[in-house]
Design a protein around this motif. Structure first.
Motif, PDB file in Angstrom:
ATOM      1  N   VAL A  98      61.761  41.762  15.456  1.00 48.60           N
ATOM      2  CA  VAL A  98      60.824  40.928  14.711  1.00 48.60           C
ATOM      3  C   VAL A  98      59.755  40.361  15.635  1.00 48.60           C
ATOM      4  O   VAL A  98      60.042  39.932  16.750  1.00 48.60           O
ATOM      5  N   ASP A  99      58.529  40.369  15.148  1.00 52.48           N
ATOM      6  CA  ASP A  99      57.430  39.699  15.840  1.00 52.48           C
ATOM      7  C   ASP A  99      57.378  38.277  15.290  1.00 52.48           C
ATOM      8  O   ASP A  99      56.897  38.035  14.187  1.00 52.48           O
ATOM      9  N   TRP A 100      57.889  37.316  16.058  1.00 46.35           N
ATOM     10  CA  TRP A 100      57.990  35.939  15.597  1.00 46.35           C
ATOM     11  C   TRP A 100      56.630  35.266  15.446  1.00 46.35           C
ATOM     12  O   TRP A 100      56.533  34.190  14.876  1.00 46.35           O
ATOM     13  N   PHE A 101      55.586  35.894  15.947  1.00 48.74           N
ATOM     14  CA  PHE A 101      54.244  35.328  15.826  1.00 48.74           C
ATOM     15  C   PHE A 101      53.446  35.969  14.696  1.00 48.74           C
ATOM     16  O   PHE A 101      52.349  35.532  14.394  1.00 48.74           O
ATOM     17  N   ALA A 102      53.996  36.990  14.057  1.00 48.74           N
ATOM     18  CA  ALA A 102      53.312  37.660  12.941  1.00 48.74           C
ATOM     19  C   ALA A 102      53.350  36.778  11.697  1.00 48.74           C
ATOM     20  O   ALA A 102      54.214  35.906  11.552  1.00 48.74           O
ATOM     21  N   GLU A 103      52.417  37.029  10.799  1.00 44.41           N
ATOM     22  CA  GLU A 103      52.341  36.249   9.567  1.00 44.41           C
ATOM     23  C   GLU A 103      53.481  36.569   8.609  1.00 44.41           C
ATOM     24  O   GLU A 103      53.901  35.728   7.818  1.00 44.41           O
ATOM     25  N   SER A 104      54.020  37.773   8.659  1.00 52.57           N
ATOM     26  CA  SER A 104      55.113  38.164   7.765  1.00 52.57           C
ATOM     27  C   SER A 104      56.000  39.182   8.475  1.00 52.57           C
ATOM     28  O   SER A 104      55.728  39.580   9.592  1.00 52.57           O
ATOM     29  N   GLY A 105      57.074  39.571   7.776  1.00 54.80           N
ATOM     30  CA  GLY A 105      57.945  40.611   8.305  1.00 54.80           C
ATOM     31  C   GLY A 105      59.285  40.122   8.817  1.00 54.80           C
ATOM     32  O   GLY A 105      60.091  40.922   9.289  1.00 54.80           O
ATOM     33  N   ARG A 106      59.556  38.826   8.720  1.00 54.25           N
ATOM     34  CA  ARG A 106      60.808  38.285   9.245  1.00 54.25           C
ATOM     35  C   ARG A 106      61.857  38.016   8.175  1.00 54.25           C
ATOM     36  O   ARG A 106      63.017  37.801   8.475  1.00 54.25           O
ATOM     37  N   GLY A 107      61.453  37.987   6.903  1.00 50.73           N
ATOM     38  CA  GLY A 107      62.325  37.518   5.837  1.00 50.73           C
ATOM     39  C   GLY A 107      63.662  38.219   5.736  1.00 50.73           C
ATOM     40  O   GLY A 107      64.711  37.569   5.729  1.00 50.73           O
ATOM     41  N   MET A 108      63.671  39.526   5.645  1.00 51.62           N
ATOM     42  CA  MET A 108      64.940  40.235   5.488  1.00 51.62           C
ATOM     43  C   MET A 108      65.753  40.224   6.782  1.00 51.62           C
ATOM     44  O   MET A 108      66.982  40.270   6.733  1.00 51.62           O
ATOM     45  N   PHE A 109      65.100  40.107   7.925  1.00 50.80           N
ATOM     46  CA  PHE A 109      65.831  39.930   9.191  1.00 50.80           C
ATOM     47  C   PHE A 109      66.617  38.621   9.129  1.00 50.80           C
ATOM     48  O   PHE A 109      67.791  38.564   9.495  1.00 50.80           O
ATOM     49  N   ILE A 110      65.967  37.566   8.658  1.00 51.72           N
ATOM     50  CA  ILE A 110      66.622  36.263   8.541  1.00 51.72           C
ATOM     51  C   ILE A 110      67.762  36.335   7.529  1.00 51.72           C
ATOM     52  O   ILE A 110      68.871  35.839   7.784  1.00 51.72           O
ATOM     53  N   VAL A 111      67.527  36.965   6.389  1.00 50.88           N
ATOM     54  CA  VAL A 111      68.573  37.110   5.372  1.00 50.88           C
ATOM     55  C   VAL A 111      69.762  37.875   5.939  1.00 50.88           C
ATOM     56  O   VAL A 111      70.917  37.441   5.811  1.00 50.88           O
ATOM     57  N   ALA A 112      69.494  39.004   6.579  1.00 48.54           N
ATOM     58  CA  ALA A 112      70.572  39.842   7.126  1.00 48.54           C
ATOM     59  C   ALA A 112      71.375  39.121   8.197  1.00 48.54           C
ATOM     60  O   ALA A 112      72.569  39.382   8.362  1.00 48.54           O
ATOM     61  N   ASN A 113      70.741  38.207   8.909  1.00 48.29           N
ATOM     62  CA  ASN A 113      71.435  37.494   9.972  1.00 48.29           C
ATOM     63  C   ASN A 113      71.997  36.150   9.527  1.00 48.29           C
ATOM     64  O   ASN A 113      72.651  35.469  10.313  1.00 48.29           O
ATOM     65  N   THR A 114      71.758  35.760   8.283  1.00 51.75           N
ATOM     66  CA  THR A 114      72.303  34.524   7.738  1.00 51.75           C
ATOM     67  C   THR A 114      73.489  34.805   6.821  1.00 51.75           C
ATOM     68  O   THR A 114      74.510  34.118   6.893  1.00 51.75           O
ATOM     69  N   ALA A 115      73.359  35.788   5.963  1.00 51.67           N
ATOM     70  CA  ALA A 115      74.410  36.103   4.987  1.00 51.67           C
ATOM     71  C   ALA A 115      75.592  36.782   5.674  1.00 51.67           C
ATOM     72  O   ALA A 115      75.421  37.507   6.654  1.00 51.67           O
ATOM     73  N   ASN A 116      76.776  36.554   5.135  1.00 49.02           N
ATOM     74  CA  ASN A 116      77.951  37.259   5.642  1.00 49.02           C
ATOM     75  C   ASN A 116      77.904  38.728   5.244  1.00 49.02           C
ATOM     76  O   ASN A 116      78.293  39.597   6.016  1.00 49.02           O
ATOM     77  N   LEU A 117      77.416  38.980   4.044  1.00 54.57           N
ATOM     78  CA  LEU A 117      77.175  40.340   3.548  1.00 54.57           C
ATOM     79  C   LEU A 117      75.892  40.308   2.737  1.00 54.57           C
ATOM     80  O   LEU A 117      75.547  39.281   2.146  1.00 54.57           O
ATOM     81  N   TRP A 118      75.199  41.417   2.697  1.00 56.86           N
ATOM     82  CA  TRP A 118      74.035  41.532   1.836  1.00 56.86           C
ATOM     83  C   TRP A 118      73.871  42.998   1.475  1.00 56.86           C
ATOM     84  O   TRP A 118      74.412  43.885   2.131  1.00 56.86           O
ATOM     85  N   GLY A 119      73.121  43.242   0.408  1.00 50.87           N
ATOM     86  CA  GLY A 119      72.892  44.619   0.017  1.00 50.87           C
ATOM     87  C   GLY A 119      71.895  44.701  -1.121  1.00 50.87           C
ATOM     88  O   GLY A 119      71.336  43.697  -1.567  1.00 50.87           O
TER      89      GLY A 119
END
Length: 138
Positions: A98-119
């Motif tokens: 993830v580019d932490w300085f980009a305007e977008s593109g982090r959302g699903m990275f955050i979801v995947a690393n927060t949830a115990n499972l996702w799909g």
């Protein structure tokens, strides 16, 4: 908030909302998520659930036209399941670096690393449901 139907609130652990994914209303959605989880005795999952739902709704807002969707919350023995369904077949993408300085593109990275499972599950009519499962104390 533009809801097609009022939220179904029960202590049995189920809520369904029809809504438009509009950022100005995400705060209201987070409050609804928090209220249900507290009612169900899942206060420890409120922050993670509200964040995951908001990120998924942001994807609906950005990628689905019109941004109509359904939010389903379920209190299950193994945790809380939150799912957002829409009519787009476009799958979410998790960017590994993830580019932490980009305007977008982090959302699903955050979801995947927060949830115990996702799909993602396909729905009738070519849509999808993006879901997370959150567990306490894991």
């Amino acid at each position: 908030m533009t809801l097609e139907s009022p939220p179904i609130v029960t202590t049995s652990g189920f809520c369904r909302l029809q809504l438009r994914a509009e950022p100005a209303q995400f705060g209201d959605v987070r409050r609804i998520v928090g209220a249900h989880l507290r009612l169900w005795g899942r206060s420890g999952l409120v922050d993670a659930a509200a964040m995951c739902v908001t990120e998924i709704l942001a994807n609906v807002h950005r990628h689905v036209n019109p941004p109509e969707c359904e939010l389903v919350l379920e209190n299950m023995p193994e945790g809380v399941r939150a799912a957002v369904g829409d009519q787009s077949g476009e799958l979410p993408v998790v960017i590994e670096e993830v580019d932490w300085f980009a305007e977008s593109g982090r959302g699903m990275f955050i979801v995947a690393n927060t949830a115990n499972l996702w799909g993602v599950s396909p729905t009738a009519g070519g849509g999808k449901q993006v879901w997370v499962l959150l567990r306490e104390g894991v």
